[in-house]
Scaffold this motif. Structure first.
Motif, PDB file in Angstrom:
ATOM      1  N   ALA A   1      20.594  33.574  38.714  1.00  0.00           N
ATOM      2  CA  ALA A   1      21.743  32.712  38.414  1.00  0.00           C
ATOM      3  C   ALA A   1      21.281  31.302  38.068  1.00  0.00           C
ATOM      4  CB  ALA A   1      22.709  32.678  39.604  1.00  0.00           C
TER       5      ALA A   1
ATOM      6  N   ASN B   1      19.685  31.184  34.589  1.00  0.00           N
ATOM      7  CA  ASN B   1      20.713  31.348  33.560  1.00  0.00           C
ATOM      8  C   ASN B   1      21.517  30.061  33.375  1.00  0.00           C
ATOM      9  OD1 ASN B   1      21.291  34.064  32.132  1.00  0.00           O
ATOM     10  ND2 ASN B   1      20.619  34.677  34.182  1.00  0.00           N
ATOM     11  N   GLU B   2      21.772  29.385  34.485  1.00  0.00           N
ATOM     12  CA  GLU B   2      22.509  28.122  34.430  1.00  0.00           C
ATOM     13  C   GLU B   2      21.711  27.079  33.637  1.00  0.00           C
ATOM     14  OE1 GLU B   2      24.185  27.545  38.435  1.00  0.00           O
ATOM     15  OE2 GLU B   2      24.058  25.393  38.028  1.00  0.00           O
TER      16      GLU B   2
ATOM     17  N   HIS C   1      20.294  32.053  24.597  1.00  0.00           N
ATOM     18  CA  HIS C   1      20.095  31.484  25.947  1.00  0.00           C
ATOM     19  C   HIS C   1      19.866  32.574  26.988  1.00  0.00           C
ATOM     20  CE1 HIS C   1      23.027  28.277  24.201  1.00  0.00           C
ATOM     21  NE2 HIS C   1      21.875  28.282  23.584  1.00  0.00           N
ATOM     22  N   PHE C   2      19.142  33.621  26.582  1.00  0.00           N
ATOM     23  CA  PHE C   2      18.843  34.697  27.520  1.00  0.00           C
ATOM     24  C   PHE C   2      17.724  34.295  28.476  1.00  0.00           C
ATOM     25  CE2 PHE C   2      20.241  38.161  24.318  1.00  0.00           C
ATOM     26  CZ  PHE C   2      21.508  38.198  24.876  1.00  0.00           C
ATOM     27  N   VAL C   3      17.836  34.781  29.703  1.00  0.00           N
ATOM     28  CA  VAL C   3      16.690  34.799  30.610  1.00  0.00           C
ATOM     29  C   VAL C   3      16.135  36.212  30.548  1.00  0.00           C
ATOM     30  CG1 VAL C   3      15.900  34.543  32.999  1.00  0.00           C
ATOM     31  CG2 VAL C   3      17.708  33.051  32.106  1.00  0.00           C
TER      32      VAL C   3
ATOM     33  N   ARG D   1      13.203  43.040  29.959  1.00  0.00           N
ATOM     34  CA  ARG D   1      14.633  43.245  30.194  1.00  0.00           C
ATOM     35  C   ARG D   1      15.329  41.894  30.363  1.00  0.00           C
ATOM     36  NH1 ARG D   1      16.373  42.611  35.483  1.00  0.00           N
ATOM     37  NH2 ARG D   1      14.826  42.781  37.128  1.00  0.00           N
ATOM     38  N   ILE D   2      16.615  41.924  30.109  1.00  0.00           N
ATOM     39  CA  ILE D   2      17.389  40.696  30.271  1.00  0.00           C
ATOM     40  C   ILE D   2      17.777  40.529  31.733  1.00  0.00           C
ATOM     41  CG2 ILE D   2      19.631  39.645  29.735  1.00  0.00           C
ATOM     42  CD1 ILE D   2      19.245  40.718  26.876  1.00  0.00           C
ATOM     43  N   VAL D   3      17.614  39.323  32.255  1.00  0.00           N
ATOM     44  CA  VAL D   3      17.993  38.999  33.635  1.00  0.00           C
ATOM     45  C   VAL D   3      19.320  38.253  33.564  1.00  0.00           C
ATOM     46  CG1 VAL D   3      17.333  37.732  35.713  1.00  0.00           C
ATOM     47  CG2 VAL D   3      15.565  38.803  34.287  1.00  0.00           C
ATOM     48  N   ASP D   4      20.393  38.981  33.829  1.00  0.00           N
ATOM     49  CA  ASP D   4      21.715  38.385  33.647  1.00  0.00           C
ATOM     50  C   ASP D   4      22.185  37.718  34.936  1.00  0.00           C
ATOM     51  OD1 ASP D   4      23.924  37.706  32.189  1.00  0.00           O
ATOM     52  OD2 ASP D   4      24.974  39.596  32.525  1.00  0.00           O
ATOM     53  N   TRP D   5      23.243  36.930  34.806  1.00  0.00           N
ATOM     54  CA  TRP D   5      23.982  36.490  35.983  1.00  0.00           C
ATOM     55  C   TRP D   5      24.504  37.752  36.659  1.00  0.00           C
ATOM     56  CZ3 TRP D   5      26.173  31.340  36.689  1.00  0.00           C
ATOM     57  CH2 TRP D   5      25.971  30.479  35.626  1.00  0.00           C
ATOM     58  N   LEU D   6      24.781  37.655  37.924  1.00  0.00           N
ATOM     59  CA  LEU D   6      25.461  38.741  38.600  1.00  0.00           C
ATOM     60  C   LEU D   6      26.899  38.843  38.113  1.00  0.00           C
ATOM     61  CD1 LEU D   6      24.418  38.438  42.298  1.00  0.00           C
ATOM     62  CD2 LEU D   6      23.848  40.219  40.666  1.00  0.00           C
ATOM     63  N   ALA D   7      27.323  40.074  37.850  1.00  0.00           N
ATOM     64  CA  ALA D   7      28.732  40.262  37.490  1.00  0.00           C
ATOM     65  C   ALA D   7      29.579  40.286  38.756  1.00  0.00           C
ATOM     66  CB  ALA D   7      28.906  41.553  36.716  1.00  0.00           C
TER      67      ALA D   7
ATOM     68  N   MET E   1      20.741  46.693  37.362  1.00  0.00           N
ATOM     69  CA  MET E   1      20.954  45.374  36.748  1.00  0.00           C
ATOM     70  C   MET E   1      22.431  45.171  36.428  1.00  0.00           C
ATOM     71  SD  MET E   1      18.971  43.911  33.464  1.00  0.00           S
ATOM     72  CE  MET E   1      20.142  43.149  32.354  1.00  0.00           C
ATOM     73  N   ALA E   2      22.843  43.972  36.522  1.00  0.00           N
ATOM     74  CA  ALA E   2      24.257  43.666  36.316  1.00  0.00           C
ATOM     75  C   ALA E   2      24.662  43.917  34.856  1.00  0.00           C
ATOM     76  CB  ALA E   2      24.528  42.209  36.677  1.00  0.00           C
TER      77      ALA E   2
ATOM     78  N   ILE F   1      25.918  43.401  31.318  1.00  0.00           N
ATOM     79  CA  ILE F   1      25.795  42.240  30.435  1.00  0.00           C
ATOM     80  C   ILE F   1      27.085  42.074  29.641  1.00  0.00           C
ATOM     81  CG2 ILE F   1      24.561  41.249  28.486  1.00  0.00           C
ATOM     82  CD1 ILE F   1      22.105  42.782  29.459  1.00  0.00           C
TER      83      ILE F   1
ATOM     84  N   ARG G   1      28.342  39.015  27.406  1.00  0.00           N
ATOM     85  CA  ARG G   1      28.235  37.641  26.925  1.00  0.00           C
ATOM     86  C   ARG G   1      29.233  37.342  25.825  1.00  0.00           C
ATOM     87  NH1 ARG G   1      23.578  34.767  28.581  1.00  0.00           N
ATOM     88  NH2 ARG G   1      22.396  36.054  29.982  1.00  0.00           N
TER      89      ARG G   1
ATOM     90  N   GLY H   1      28.401  32.551  43.166  1.00  0.00           N
ATOM     91  CA  GLY H   1      27.370  31.828  42.432  1.00  0.00           C
ATOM     92  C   GLY H   1      27.127  32.421  41.060  1.00  0.00           C
TER      93      GLY H   1
ATOM     94  N   ARG I   1      28.995  34.542  37.417  1.00  0.00           N
ATOM     95  CA  ARG I   1      29.813  34.214  36.277  1.00  0.00           C
ATOM     96  C   ARG I   1      31.263  33.907  36.656  1.00  0.00           C
ATOM     97  NH1 ARG I   1      28.241  35.494  31.226  1.00  0.00           N
ATOM     98  NH2 ARG I   1      26.845  37.156  31.839  1.00  0.00           N
TER      99      ARG I   1
END
Lengths: 351, 351
Positions: free
Chosen positions: A242, A245-246, A325-327, A337-343, B1-2, B4, B6, B26, B28
């Motif tokens: 998180a 990503n921020e 703006h991917f992590v 792999r993409i490390v997303d925010w938690l949904a 993984m969460a 995605i 976007r 914390g 999205r």
């Protein structure tokens, strides 16, 4: 008219007593609670002023103020390696320190549930006092409210910190640039796993303890290197994922992490496996992420490793140009792999 | 993984939506809540910095900082004349103002209960924003936590204020001296009776509204008179009785009040009669008590009456020498009685 009783007042029963609504009433019982519990442990010249607020000296000359606030609702209140008391000091000291500022003062507000054991409250306030004292950041003013049984959960603590930021220093989530190094101060996921293991009554081969700690001393050492820092953040709720990503969104950049470089304790990795969690999503309370000019990263990491709270510091990735703006993560197996925010939140009430 | 996601994000349903645990995670959902509700209403250049804390300019030259904190747990959340949102601004602005300081910045922490209606939260944040804007004191940083249903009561708000105290000004509860005048800025008991009437579904002949208001403008006018002020206090929880007992104890003096001189609205007096309350014990949120040199009292009261929040200002008593530190009342019938602290609280969760 209220009963007059100005003679002997029975001391608080800190062993078997419980919070009741009179402790929040602004009357004699509240004054006693403040005197015999809060002031006794947290006492200092500012808190002792006894007014509606604290009057505080400020270093002069171009200084700017930094202000940060946090509500602490962690469940359970006591967990391996810490409790809500020390956590409420560390969390706020760290938020001020992440701004590059020197934390000076804390304010603490307590929301207490009727029936909460005074013995537990005393343990929490003692832990808070020890943390504030160790950090050198006093609690200078406070407030206490009591709500009826079932309208809170033992105790919530709101802490606010102020600090002073020296002239010319600019740090912020919007300042990361492609090419910068991403540094973590140590192993990730410890706090979240410690709280979760206590909550779920899990035991592991090795003990997992929260990393809760005040990071302003480490930050001071980092500043002293003169490294060109862009941003400091403590990856608490939502974890490293998180937080990065921020920063990526604020700076309009991407971030590429190397999984192999990210320190994770084996027991934490195993616990995350068991709980179905990604350590990147798990909260930390004594770790920081730093974005800095890549050329300065080696000496910054060296300075961090010389501090007790930074011995495992490592460069874990770099800032890249990325319009999305991917992590991203280069996995140990060579994939990406993409490390997303938690949904959604696998770990509510972690801090 | 969460998952995605976007692309398009559905806006918050501010009409029928409810708080859920993801709003505190914390991730999205929390970012969306902050953006579409808190930042939208409370937005300013400091809050917009988007870091762990706010960086704030400070007036230079010998200034001292004043810091004060308050947890707001009032029930019900909405009451005649106000709500927890504006109350959380006024309460903290007033605590800073009572120190003689100019309030500059607020921090706000929200503890939200899962299931709380977003429409109610929006009303509260709007009210908070309007109060902050009217007071000229921005909310510069904040925090949001969510706890499970039944672990809180809708919303609690912790606000912390900082202000600047000019050089040389000394006010405090320990500075009252025999001979000083005791002044109140207006009618007492309005807030407590308004909240209680709403809580108990009582209706009176005339409407009773909370007096919740920010008093720093009135304080500035009082300061401008040059009157020798000893102490300012806002008589909130515990009312005038608790506040004056606190000052008497801190200063080592007694206080003699004249019942006839104390402004109480007839409807508030009648409601107190009905509820078995003494108006002296009932909370106020837009009134202050001032202790000042008796010689300066007339011009201080005159200046207060020229301000919209002080039109009923009056000298209500004087500080006397008394080793027992009693607060006493000369009743309307010529008798005397002791005005004690409350032994228990007739009005829990009043602020």
């Amino acid at each position: 008219m209220a009963e007059i009783n100005r003679g002997y007042v029975r001391p608080l029963d800190l062993k078997n007593g419980r919070i009741d609504l009179t402790h929040g009433s602004g009357g004699r019982a509240m004054a006693q609670l403040v005197r015999e519990l809060f002031a006794r442990h947290l006492g200092n010249e500012y808190l002792g002023q006894g007014n509606d607020g604290a009057v505080l000296p400020l270093p002069p000359a171009g200084a700017r103020l930094v202000m940060s606030t946090d509500c602490h609702v962690v469940a359970p209140l006591f967990f391996p390696g810490g409790d809500i008391g020390c956590l409420s000091v560390h969390g706020t000291v760290n938020d001020v320190a992440m701004m590059g500022a020197t934390p000076l003062y804390l304010a603490a507000g307590f929301i207490l549930e009727e029936g909460f054991a005074l013995a537990e409250l005393a343990r929490i306030v003692e832990s808070m006092a020890a943390a504030a004292s160790a950090a050198g950041v006093p609690v200078v003013t406070g407030d206490t409210k009591v709500v009826e049984r079932g309208k809170a959960d033992g105790v919530f603590i709101a802490t606010t910190g102020v600090g002073v930021l020296r002239e010319g220093l600019e740090l912020g989530g919007a300042l990361a640039r492609p090419g910068d190094a991403v540094i973590v101060s140590g192993s990730i996921g410890d706090h979240g796993v410690a709280v979760m293991s206590r909550r779920e009554n899990l035991t592991f081969d090795a003990p997992v303890e929260s990393d809760t700690a005040a990071l302003h001393g480490l930050v001071a050492e980092m500043m002293a290197t003169g490294a060109r820092l862009r941003c400091l953040r403590d990856p608490t709720r939502g974890g490293v994922a998180a937080t990065l990503n921020e920063i990526a969104a604020q700076s309009g950049v991407g971030i590429m992490l190397r999984e192999k470089a990210i320190p994770v304790k084996p027991v934490v990795a195993a616990a995350c496996e068991l709980l179905g969690l990604d350590p990147l999503d798990v909260a930390n309370e004594g770790k920081l992420l730093a974005i800095c000019d890549a050329a300065d990263a080696p000496r910054l990491v060296e300075a961090m490793r010389a501090h007790p709270l930074g011995v495992q510091a490592a460069v874990i990735g770099e800032v890249i140009a990325d319009d999305h703006h991917f992590v991203q993560l280069e996995t140990a197996f060579g994939g990406r792999r993409i490390v997303d925010w938690l949904a959604s939140d696998p770990l509510p009430r972690i801090c």
